[in-house]
Scaffold this active site. Structure first.
Site, PDB file in Angstrom:
ATOM      1  N   GLY A 157      -0.736 -10.028   4.297  1.00  0.00           N
ATOM      2  CA  GLY A 157      -0.457 -10.263   5.953  1.00  0.00           C
ATOM      3  C   GLY A 157      -1.830 -10.033   6.449  1.00  0.00           C
ATOM      4  CB  ALA A 158      -5.136 -11.443   5.348  1.00  0.00           C
ATOM      5  CB  ALA A 159      -3.512 -14.384   9.402  1.00  0.00           C
ATOM      6  N   GLY A 160      -2.301 -10.884  10.192  1.00  0.00           N
ATOM      7  CA  GLY A 160      -1.464 -10.150  11.338  1.00  0.00           C
ATOM      8  C   GLY A 160      -2.511  -9.218  11.980  1.00  0.00           C
TER       9      GLY A 160
ATOM     10  CB  THR B 190       7.449   0.822   9.736  1.00  0.00           C
ATOM     11  OG1 THR B 190       7.149  -0.130  10.717  1.00  0.00           O
ATOM     12  CG2 THR B 190       6.051   1.828   9.828  1.00  0.00           C
TER      13      THR B 190
ATOM     14  CB  ALA C 123       1.444   6.608   5.122  1.00  0.00           C
ATOM     15  N   PRO C 124       4.079   5.691   7.128  1.00  0.00           N
ATOM     16  CG  PRO C 124       5.663   7.065   8.146  1.00  0.00           C
ATOM     17  CD  PRO C 124       5.147   7.027   6.896  1.00  0.00           C
ATOM     18  CG  ASN C 125       0.493   6.722  12.595  1.00  0.00           C
ATOM     19  OD1 ASN C 125      -0.567   6.874  12.358  1.00  0.00           O
ATOM     20  ND2 ASN C 125       1.256   6.630  13.575  1.00  0.00           N
TER      21      ASN C 125
ATOM     22  CG  HIS D 148       4.901   1.237  18.827  1.00  0.00           C
ATOM     23  ND1 HIS D 148       5.745   2.341  18.694  1.00  0.00           N
ATOM     24  CD2 HIS D 148       3.930   1.099  17.871  1.00  0.00           C
ATOM     25  CE1 HIS D 148       5.015   3.219  17.745  1.00  0.00           C
ATOM     26  NE2 HIS D 148       4.083   2.590  17.272  1.00  0.00           N
TER      27      HIS D 148
ATOM     28  CE  LYS E 154       6.946   0.068  15.551  1.00  0.00           C
ATOM     29  NZ  LYS E 154       6.748  -0.428  14.282  1.00  0.00           N
TER      30      LYS E 154
HETATM   31  P1  NAD Z   1       2.137  -8.713  12.492  1.00  0.00           P
HETATM   32  O1  NAD Z   1       3.184  -9.528  12.651  1.00  0.00           O
HETATM   33  O2  NAD Z   1       1.054  -8.857  13.403  1.00  0.00           O
HETATM   34  O3  NAD Z   1       1.295  -8.686  10.900  1.00  0.00           O
HETATM   35  C1  NAD Z   1       2.444  -9.027  10.021  1.00  0.00           C
HETATM   36  C2  NAD Z   1       1.900 -10.185   8.861  1.00  0.00           C
HETATM   37  O4  NAD Z   1       2.475 -10.241   7.683  1.00  0.00           O
HETATM   38  C3  NAD Z   1       2.113 -11.792  10.150  1.00  0.00           C
HETATM   39  O5  NAD Z   1       0.740 -12.204   9.955  1.00  0.00           O
HETATM   40  C4  NAD Z   1       3.057 -12.502   8.942  1.00  0.00           C
HETATM   41  O6  NAD Z   1       2.598 -13.849   9.150  1.00  0.00           O
HETATM   42  C5  NAD Z   1       2.697 -12.067   7.648  1.00  0.00           C
HETATM   43  N1  NAD Z   1       3.784 -12.275   6.491  1.00  0.00           N
HETATM   44  C6  NAD Z   1       4.912 -12.571   6.933  1.00  0.00           C
HETATM   45  N2  NAD Z   1       5.238 -12.818   5.431  1.00  0.00           N
HETATM   46  C7  NAD Z   1       4.417 -13.024   4.690  1.00  0.00           C
HETATM   47  C8  NAD Z   1       4.384 -13.119   3.268  1.00  0.00           C
HETATM   48  N3  NAD Z   1       5.379 -13.548   2.518  1.00  0.00           N
HETATM   49  N4  NAD Z   1       2.990 -12.819   2.588  1.00  0.00           N
HETATM   50  C9  NAD Z   1       2.013 -12.392   3.467  1.00  0.00           C
HETATM   51  N5  NAD Z   1       1.985 -11.996   4.443  1.00  0.00           N
HETATM   52  C10 NAD Z   1       3.233 -12.319   5.305  1.00  0.00           C
HETATM   53  O7  NAD Z   1       2.460  -7.121  12.583  1.00  0.00           O
HETATM   54  P2  NAD Z   1       1.707  -5.832  12.561  1.00  0.00           P
HETATM   55  O8  NAD Z   1       1.366  -5.315  13.970  1.00  0.00           O
HETATM   56  O9  NAD Z   1       0.076  -6.126  11.768  1.00  0.00           O
HETATM   57  O10 NAD Z   1       2.473  -4.836  11.748  1.00  0.00           O
HETATM   58  C11 NAD Z   1       2.772  -4.880  10.453  1.00  0.00           C
HETATM   59  C12 NAD Z   1       3.429  -3.713   9.802  1.00  0.00           C
HETATM   60  O11 NAD Z   1       2.778  -2.708   9.768  1.00  0.00           O
HETATM   61  C13 NAD Z   1       4.778  -3.281  10.734  1.00  0.00           C
HETATM   62  O12 NAD Z   1       5.736  -3.029   9.836  1.00  0.00           O
HETATM   63  C14 NAD Z   1       4.220  -2.190  11.448  1.00  0.00           C
HETATM   64  O13 NAD Z   1       5.239  -1.173  11.830  1.00  0.00           O
HETATM   65  C15 NAD Z   1       3.235  -1.494  10.398  1.00  0.00           C
HETATM   66  N6  NAD Z   1       2.423  -0.765  11.045  1.00  0.00           N
HETATM   67  C16 NAD Z   1       2.131   0.471  10.410  1.00  0.00           C
HETATM   68  C17 NAD Z   1       0.995   1.182  10.761  1.00  0.00           C
HETATM   69  C18 NAD Z   1       0.587   2.506  10.025  1.00  0.00           C
HETATM   70  O14 NAD Z   1      -0.381   3.174  10.233  1.00  0.00           O
HETATM   71  N7  NAD Z   1       1.409   2.822   8.692  1.00  0.00           N
HETATM   72  C19 NAD Z   1       0.215   0.867  11.878  1.00  0.00           C
HETATM   73  C20 NAD Z   1       0.533  -0.149  12.564  1.00  0.00           C
HETATM   74  C21 NAD Z   1       1.522  -1.175  12.138  1.00  0.00           C
END
Ligand code: NAD
Length: 268
Positions: free
Chosen positions: A8-11, A100, A122-124, A155, A159
């Site tokens: 999910g490197a571009a997220g 999450t 960990a959810p956070n 949030h 989300k």
């Molecule tokens: P986001 O949508 O910006 O990023 C998720 C990324 O995953 C996207 O770029 C998407 O294209 C990619 N993705 C989808 N399918 C994929 C695949 N098959 N292979 C690789 N990548 C794929 O979301 P975000 O805001 O970065 O949040 C992501 C998750 O992290 C959510 O579940 C969020 O609730 C959680 N989160 C957790 C914490 C924590 O501290 N644990 C903090 C923030 C967010």
């Protein structure tokens, strides 16, 4: 040097995690993946995260990523993380999940796999929220049934899951501390008429607006006073740094399922 791969490197989180890896001694970026067909495939991961070129390209091959790395950090979607879990388990590597919204069945699958691999879930990942997890249970135990518990989370509007994984975890901790079954006492939003608040309810309320990074409030309401614990994340870097810390920590642990309480040494 520990090689870390980012799924999910571009997220939103993925880019921050790449920047955190760059900022941390003892770890290096081993690669990053996105979904098949993602418009950024082939782009340099450094540039994607707003850094100098790293000469590592974004791919959609999670198996090759796992092969190339010691530990994977995955902040994506539950079904994507389940595929990462399979790839990591096949190669006996380590993994940190920040995703999450896992179902109970998916959580059981992770527990099962973690009998033979090293896994942090960990959810956070922020230090402040993990201290909040620790004290929320203690406050609930001290105040007991005379205080009503309401949890409010806010949030950004993009989300996908609700309530947040963090709010779910807080409600589980408070329910455990008060010896209540969350499935019976959890109330998710309210509307209309009722006879008033149920004595043992644990209220959980979700707000979604703009670009709020993450806010959590735990309210203990008594007759004549209210005690509140609250946390506000001002930047995603706090979660990203926590995930890199978890990755560095988990590579030298025996197989098992850990959370940030373990990573941060907060567990009693
Ligand atoms: P986001 O949508 O910006 O990023 C998720 C990324 O995953 C996207 O770029 C998407 O294209 C990619 N993705 C989808 N399918 C994929 C695949 N098959 N292979 C690789 N990548 C794929 O979301 P975000 O805001 O970065 O949040 C992501 C998750 O992290 C959510 O579940 C969020 O609730 C959680 N989160 C957790 C914490 C924590 O501290 N644990 C903090 C923030 C967010």
């Amino acid at each position: 040097m520990i090689k870390v791969g980012v799924v999910g490197a571009a997220g939103r989180m993925g880019r921050n995690i790449i920047a955190s890896i760059d900022d941390t001694e003892g770890v290096e970026l081993g690669g990053g993946t996105e979904s098949a067909g993602h418009p950024d495939l082939g782009r340099d991961l450094g540039e994607l995260a707003g850094l100098a070129k790293k000469n590592v390209a974004l791919t959609d091959d999670v198996n090759a990523l796992v092969d190339a790395c010691d530990v994977i950090i995955d902040f994506t979607l539950p079904e994507v993380s389940m595929a990462t879990l399979k790839a990591v388990a096949a190669k006996n590597k380590a993994v940190v999940f920040g995703t999450t919204g896992f179902s109970a069945g998916q959580k059981r699958e992770i527990e099962q796999a973690a009998k033979s691999i090293r896994c942090v879930l960990a959810p956070n990942m922020s230090i402040g929220v993990n201290v909040l997890f620790k004290i929320a249970g203690e406050v609930a135990r001290v105040l007991g049934d005379a205080y009503d518990v309401e949890i409010v989370e806010a949030h950004h509007k993009f989300k996908k899951d609700a309530p947040s994984g963090t709010a779910v975890r807080i409600s589980e901790i408070v329910a455990d501390a008060l010896e209540r079954n969350l499935d019976e006492v959890g109330v998710y939003g309210r509307k209309g008429f009722s006879d008033g608040r149920g004595e043992k309810e644990i209220g959980v309320h979700t707000l979604r607006a703009g670009d709020i990074i993450g806010e959590h409030r735990v309210m203990f309401g008594g007759m004549g006073e209210t005690l509140e614990l609250s946390h506000r994340a001002q930047s995603r870097q706090t979660f990203a740094r926590g995930s890199v810390r978890a990755a560095q920590w988990v590579v030298s642990q025996p197989p098992g399922l850990y959370d940030m309480q373990d990573v941060l040494g907060l567990r009693d």
